[in-house]
Design a protein around this motif. Structure first.
Motif, PDB file in Angstrom:
ATOM      1  N   VAL A   1       0.810  -1.217   0.000  1.00 47.81           N
ATOM      2  CA  VAL A   1       0.000   0.000   0.000  1.00 47.81           C
ATOM      3  C   VAL A   1       0.843   1.267   0.000  1.00 47.81           C
ATOM      4  O   VAL A   1       0.301   2.359  -0.159  1.00 47.81           O
ATOM      5  CB  VAL A   1      -0.958   0.036   1.219  1.00 47.81           C
ATOM      6  CG1 VAL A   1      -1.833  -1.190   1.255  1.00 47.81           C
ATOM      7  CG2 VAL A   1      -0.187   0.183   2.522  1.00 47.81           C
TER       8      VAL A   1
ATOM      9  N   ALA B   1       0.768   3.148  -3.284  1.00 43.75           N
ATOM     10  CA  ALA B   1      -0.610   3.340  -3.739  1.00 43.75           C
ATOM     11  C   ALA B   1      -1.417   4.244  -2.814  1.00 43.75           C
ATOM     12  O   ALA B   1      -2.408   4.842  -3.250  1.00 43.75           O
ATOM     13  CB  ALA B   1      -1.311   1.979  -3.853  1.00 43.75           C
TER      14      ALA B   1
ATOM     15  N   ARG C   1      -2.531   7.859  -3.823  1.00 38.94           N
ATOM     16  CA  ARG C   1      -3.612   7.860  -4.811  1.00 38.94           C
ATOM     17  C   ARG C   1      -4.939   7.433  -4.161  1.00 38.94           C
ATOM     18  O   ARG C   1      -5.987   8.030  -4.424  1.00 38.94           O
ATOM     19  CB  ARG C   1      -3.260   6.908  -5.956  1.00 38.94           C
ATOM     20  CG  ARG C   1      -4.396   6.678  -6.971  1.00 38.94           C
ATOM     21  CD  ARG C   1      -4.549   7.831  -7.939  1.00 38.94           C
ATOM     22  NE  ARG C   1      -3.361   7.933  -8.765  1.00 38.94           N
ATOM     23  CZ  ARG C   1      -3.148   7.166  -9.847  1.00 38.94           C
ATOM     24  NH1 ARG C   1      -4.035   6.251 -10.196  1.00 38.94           N
ATOM     25  NH2 ARG C   1      -2.062   7.319 -10.565  1.00 38.94           N
ATOM     26  N   ILE C   2      -4.894   6.403  -3.306  1.00 40.67           N
ATOM     27  CA  ILE C   2      -6.116   5.936  -2.651  1.00 40.67           C
ATOM     28  C   ILE C   2      -6.709   7.040  -1.781  1.00 40.67           C
ATOM     29  O   ILE C   2      -7.921   7.281  -1.789  1.00 40.67           O
ATOM     30  CB  ILE C   2      -5.835   4.675  -1.811  1.00 40.67           C
ATOM     31  CG1 ILE C   2      -5.440   3.512  -2.722  1.00 40.67           C
ATOM     32  CG2 ILE C   2      -7.048   4.292  -0.977  1.00 40.67           C
ATOM     33  CD1 ILE C   2      -4.969   2.276  -1.976  1.00 40.67           C
TER      34      ILE C   2
ATOM     35  N   GLY D   1       1.929  -2.681  -5.864  1.00 37.69           N
ATOM     36  CA  GLY D   1       0.880  -1.758  -5.442  1.00 37.69           C
ATOM     37  C   GLY D   1       0.711  -0.605  -6.409  1.00 37.69           C
ATOM     38  O   GLY D   1      -0.412  -0.205  -6.741  1.00 37.69           O
TER      39      GLY D   1
ATOM     40  N   VAL E   1      -2.752   0.031  -8.611  1.00 39.31           N
ATOM     41  CA  VAL E   1      -3.581   1.228  -8.485  1.00 39.31           C
ATOM     42  C   VAL E   1      -3.711   1.953  -9.821  1.00 39.31           C
ATOM     43  O   VAL E   1      -4.651   2.723 -10.033  1.00 39.31           O
ATOM     44  CB  VAL E   1      -3.018   2.167  -7.396  1.00 39.31           C
ATOM     45  CG1 VAL E   1      -1.860   2.999  -7.911  1.00 39.31           C
ATOM     46  CG2 VAL E   1      -4.120   3.058  -6.823  1.00 39.31           C
ATOM     47  N   ASP E   2      -2.755   1.690 -10.740  1.00 38.06           N
ATOM     48  CA  ASP E   2      -2.831   2.281 -12.078  1.00 38.06           C
ATOM     49  C   ASP E   2      -3.716   1.470 -13.025  1.00 38.06           C
ATOM     50  O   ASP E   2      -4.325   2.028 -13.945  1.00 38.06           O
ATOM     51  CB  ASP E   2      -1.433   2.392 -12.695  1.00 38.06           C
ATOM     52  CG  ASP E   2      -0.699   3.648 -12.250  1.00 38.06           C
ATOM     53  OD1 ASP E   2      -1.371   4.571 -11.755  1.00 38.06           O
ATOM     54  OD2 ASP E   2       0.543   3.692 -12.394  1.00 38.06           O
TER      55      ASP E   2
ATOM     56  N   ASP F   1      -8.829  -2.006  -9.943  1.00 40.36           N
ATOM     57  CA  ASP F   1      -9.534  -1.380  -8.828  1.00 40.36           C
ATOM     58  C   ASP F   1      -8.652  -1.458  -7.589  1.00 40.36           C
ATOM     59  O   ASP F   1      -8.101  -2.517  -7.264  1.00 40.36           O
ATOM     60  CB  ASP F   1     -10.856  -2.105  -8.555  1.00 40.36           C
ATOM     61  CG  ASP F   1     -11.866  -1.920  -9.679  1.00 40.36           C
ATOM     62  OD1 ASP F   1     -11.769  -0.895 -10.382  1.00 40.36           O
ATOM     63  OD2 ASP F   1     -12.727  -2.795  -9.855  1.00 40.36           O
ATOM     64  N   TRP F   2      -8.511  -0.321  -6.879  1.00 38.49           N
ATOM     65  CA  TRP F   2      -7.565  -0.267  -5.766  1.00 38.49           C
ATOM     66  C   TRP F   2      -7.913  -1.239  -4.640  1.00 38.49           C
ATOM     67  O   TRP F   2      -7.038  -1.626  -3.841  1.00 38.49           O
ATOM     68  CB  TRP F   2      -7.479   1.154  -5.205  1.00 38.49           C
ATOM     69  CG  TRP F   2      -8.768   1.689  -4.617  1.00 38.49           C
ATOM     70  CD1 TRP F   2      -9.690   2.472  -5.231  1.00 38.49           C
ATOM     71  CD2 TRP F   2      -9.255   1.470  -3.282  1.00 38.49           C
ATOM     72  NE1 TRP F   2     -10.734   2.763  -4.379  1.00 38.49           N
ATOM     73  CE2 TRP F   2     -10.485   2.157  -3.169  1.00 38.49           C
ATOM     74  CE3 TRP F   2      -8.788   0.766  -2.178  1.00 38.49           C
ATOM     75  CZ2 TRP F   2     -11.247   2.161  -1.994  1.00 38.49           C
ATOM     76  CZ3 TRP F   2      -9.541   0.758  -1.000  1.00 38.49           C
ATOM     77  CH2 TRP F   2     -10.750   1.446  -0.919  1.00 38.49           C
ATOM     78  N   GLU F   3      -9.176  -1.673  -4.554  1.00 37.25           N
ATOM     79  CA  GLU F   3      -9.569  -2.590  -3.482  1.00 37.25           C
ATOM     80  C   GLU F   3      -8.747  -3.876  -3.471  1.00 37.25           C
ATOM     81  O   GLU F   3      -8.481  -4.458  -2.408  1.00 37.25           O
ATOM     82  CB  GLU F   3     -11.051  -2.944  -3.624  1.00 37.25           C
ATOM     83  CG  GLU F   3     -12.010  -1.789  -3.370  1.00 37.25           C
ATOM     84  CD  GLU F   3     -12.276  -0.948  -4.610  1.00 37.25           C
ATOM     85  OE1 GLU F   3     -13.164  -0.079  -4.578  1.00 37.25           O
ATOM     86  OE2 GLU F   3     -11.562  -1.150  -5.619  1.00 37.25           O
TER      87      GLU F   3
ATOM     88  N   ILE G   1      -5.714  -4.295  -3.877  1.00 34.75           N
ATOM     89  CA  ILE G   1      -4.436  -4.144  -3.175  1.00 34.75           C
ATOM     90  C   ILE G   1      -4.515  -4.786  -1.784  1.00 34.75           C
ATOM     91  O   ILE G   1      -3.547  -5.370  -1.292  1.00 34.75           O
ATOM     92  CB  ILE G   1      -4.072  -2.646  -3.072  1.00 34.75           C
ATOM     93  CG1 ILE G   1      -3.711  -2.124  -4.461  1.00 34.75           C
ATOM     94  CG2 ILE G   1      -2.949  -2.406  -2.069  1.00 34.75           C
ATOM     95  CD1 ILE G   1      -3.476  -0.638  -4.515  1.00 34.75           C
TER      96      ILE G   1
ATOM     97  N   ASP H   1      -2.122  12.770  -8.071  1.00 39.05           N
ATOM     98  CA  ASP H   1      -3.094  12.056  -8.899  1.00 39.05           C
ATOM     99  C   ASP H   1      -2.820  12.438 -10.351  1.00 39.05           C
ATOM    100  O   ASP H   1      -3.462  13.315 -10.922  1.00 39.05           O
ATOM    101  CB  ASP H   1      -4.527  12.430  -8.490  1.00 39.05           C
ATOM    102  CG  ASP H   1      -5.561  11.494  -9.087  1.00 39.05           C
ATOM    103  OD1 ASP H   1      -5.222  10.776 -10.048  1.00 39.05           O
ATOM    104  OD2 ASP H   1      -6.705  11.474  -8.589  1.00 39.05           O
TER     105      ASP H   1
END
Length: 536
Positions: free
Chosen positions: A30, A33, A36-37, A154, A158-159, A162-164, A166, A453
């Motif tokens: 994380v 990432a 960005r999250i 990570g 995130v790129d 979906d970040w979930e 991670i 971002d």
């Protein structure tokens, strides 16, 4: 557990390393990432809290589980820690706002603190200090390996996903680690002659929580001299006094004060505190340089920190072997702190990605030399019956250092960034006569959060009229310069703390690492007399 056969010990170490890797990879994945999250959850103002809450809860769980694992054994706490960590990781992926993310990261921190402290203590149960050095180096290498693949993976996820995911992708490893611990780890035997220090545990918690909250909120949510900040520090001080009074009289204290009469434990703990405060407080903002100042996407941001992790892996494994061979550890701590201090000074003046990569390699060498030493030195200086509590104490000081360091560096970062932007705006593009509609379009460029971002920044720049593109570029560069200058202050502050740790290590007494054939304290008695053989 030193009486087990070599094959049994290696089998148990496989289970411990699986648990360690599970906790470590979920932290490192994380790192690149999270900026960005946090931006996607519209919570950049609370970015440091996502990290701080993990450190806060892991700190509390670490110190409380130390004494409990001495009483009930390591196995049940390793299993509970894995379950709590898995639940927290799953819930993090369901977050819809920054408040939920902070809450679930807190739960993850409880599990992570239990896993890390209990795993390191279990290694102490299995091996005598001299052989333990090799395995401690390997554990640090595992953490380093997770630091290699975690940030890069990570950033890529995130790129492109979906970040979930991670938080969810490594949950199967948690299941494997749980099963291995359940099947391979020896059955725990409770020590019925030990009692639980409930009041001590309560007031230790009441000391830690307001102290860390005070540092976290001071300079951001409240002024340093505000009634809220002073009240938190005062509450922490009162709780500390009550805690000390309790620990002086209870039969089985959660944190025996006698430990701190041992100079090796005291210096190792304080040096570990300062090392983590400087290191984590500054390194948490490394992605801000790579992504914000240099404009690199999270995917490639991970490649910048990868060399640091690789050099740390190599040097951690080698340092463990060298300590096992020589029975010495002080020289490695000195070399590590010196390299880390120099590396952080160089970070303050890095101005390009190639330079940043070279500095990361150098800094990683310092981590490899220094990281395995302090817990090992503290374990070697006490009786085997105090292994859990001294390991927890070492982790407590490291975690508190990291938490306070992140909070203080966050305060420094926030205040310096605000001042730098204010100063830069005075000499920047004149927007006083600009069309109100243009000002509305340029509003996001008043917030440095936009730099983290990149897709949003690229989309914003592409959507603006051609005639104001020059002004847009000036505003973006102004933000980057302000951010870069702020990071310089943060890295230099971190270097100062690690330099103090270096000075402390000069006073660290080096006790020979005992081998399995030597009774604990025997070497100490032989060299320094029986008065020192009971350091606790």
């Amino acid at each position: 557990m030193e009486h087990l056969t070599g094959k049994q010990k290696v089998t148990i170490m496989i289970a411990i390393m699986a648990a360690m890797f599970f906790a470590a990879i979920n932290q490192t994945i994380v790192s690149t990432a999270m900026p960005r999250i946090a931006a996607l959850l519209n919570g950049m103002d609370h970015y440091t809290w996502v990290v701080t809450i993990y450190m806060l809860t892991s700190t509390i769980s670490t110190v409380l589980v130390g004494k409990l694992s001495d009483i009930y054994g390591r196995k049940p706490f390793l299993m509970v820690g894995i379950v709590l960590f898995m639940v927290g990781a799953f819930l993090c992926g369901t977050s819809v706002n920054i408040t939920q993310m902070i809450t679930y990261r807190g739960l993850q921190g409880v599990g992570g603190g239990i896993i890390m402290a209990t795993a390191i203590t279990a290694v102490g149960d299995l091996f005598a200090p001299r052989e333990r050095a090799k395995w401690t180096g390997l554990l640090m290498a595992i953490f380093g390996f997770s630091s290699v693949i975690g940030p890069t993976l990570g950033g890529w996820m995130v790129d492109h996903m979906d970040w979930e995911w991670i938080f969810w992708i490594f949950l199967p490893i948690g299941i494997v680690a749980f099963v291995l611990i359940m099947l391979l780890f020896p059955k725990s035997v409770r020590k019925y002659n030990e009692s639980i220090d409930y009041w001590g545990s309560l007031f230790l918690t009441l000391t830690i929580v307001p102290l860390l909250l005070g540092f976290s909120w001071a300079g951001t949510k409240y002024d340093w001299g505000s009634p809220q900040t002073i009240g938190l520090f005062a509450a922490s001080l009162v709780s500390l006094i009550i805690f000390i009074l309790i620990e002086r009289v209870v039969k089985s204290p959660v944190l025996p004060l006698s430990l701190f009469r041992n100079s090796v434990v005291t210096i190792s703990s304080v040096a570990g505190f300062l090392m983590n405060a400087g290191m984590l407080g500054a390194l948490i903002y490394l992605p801000f340089f790579v992504q914000g100042v240099e404009g690199i996407s999270p995917t490639y941001s991970g490649y910048v920190t990868m060399p640091m992790s690789i050099s740390m892996i190599i040097l951690s494994a080698l340092t463990g072997r060298w300590m096992t061979k020589s029975g010495k550890y002080k020289r490695f701590a000195l070399i590590g702190m010196l390299i880390m201090t120099a590396g952080m000074v160089m970070m303050a003046f890095m101005n390009s990605i190639p330079v940043a990569i070279a500095i990361m390699v150098f800094f990683g060498m310092g981590l490899g030399f220094g990281m395995p030493v302090f817990t090992l030195a503290a374990q070697n200086a006490v009786k085997p019956t105090e292994l859990g509590v001294v390991t927890a104490t070492s982790q407590l000081f490291r975690n508190m250092g990291g938490t306070i360091g992140i909070a203080v560096m966050g305060s420094i970062m926030t205040s310096r960034l605000a001042n730098n932007i204010k100063t830069a705006s005075a000499s920047g593009p004149d927007l006083s006569s600009a069309d109100p509609e243009v000002l509305k379009q340029l509003a996001p460029l008043q917030n440095p959060q936009i730099l983290l971002d990149k897709p949003q920044l690229d989309q914003l720049q592409a959507s603006l009229p051609t005639e104001i593109q020059g002004m847009v570029e000036q505003l973006v560069q102004m933000l980057r310069d302000a951010l870069s200058s702020s990071l310089t202050t943060v890295f230099l502050s971190g270097a100062g703390l690690v330099a103090i740790a270096l000075v402390l290590v000069l006073f660290l007494k080096e006790l020979p690492l005992r081998s399995s054939a030597v009774k604990p304290g025997a070497e100490l008695e032989k060299k320094q007399g029986t008065a020192v053989a009971e350091p606790s």
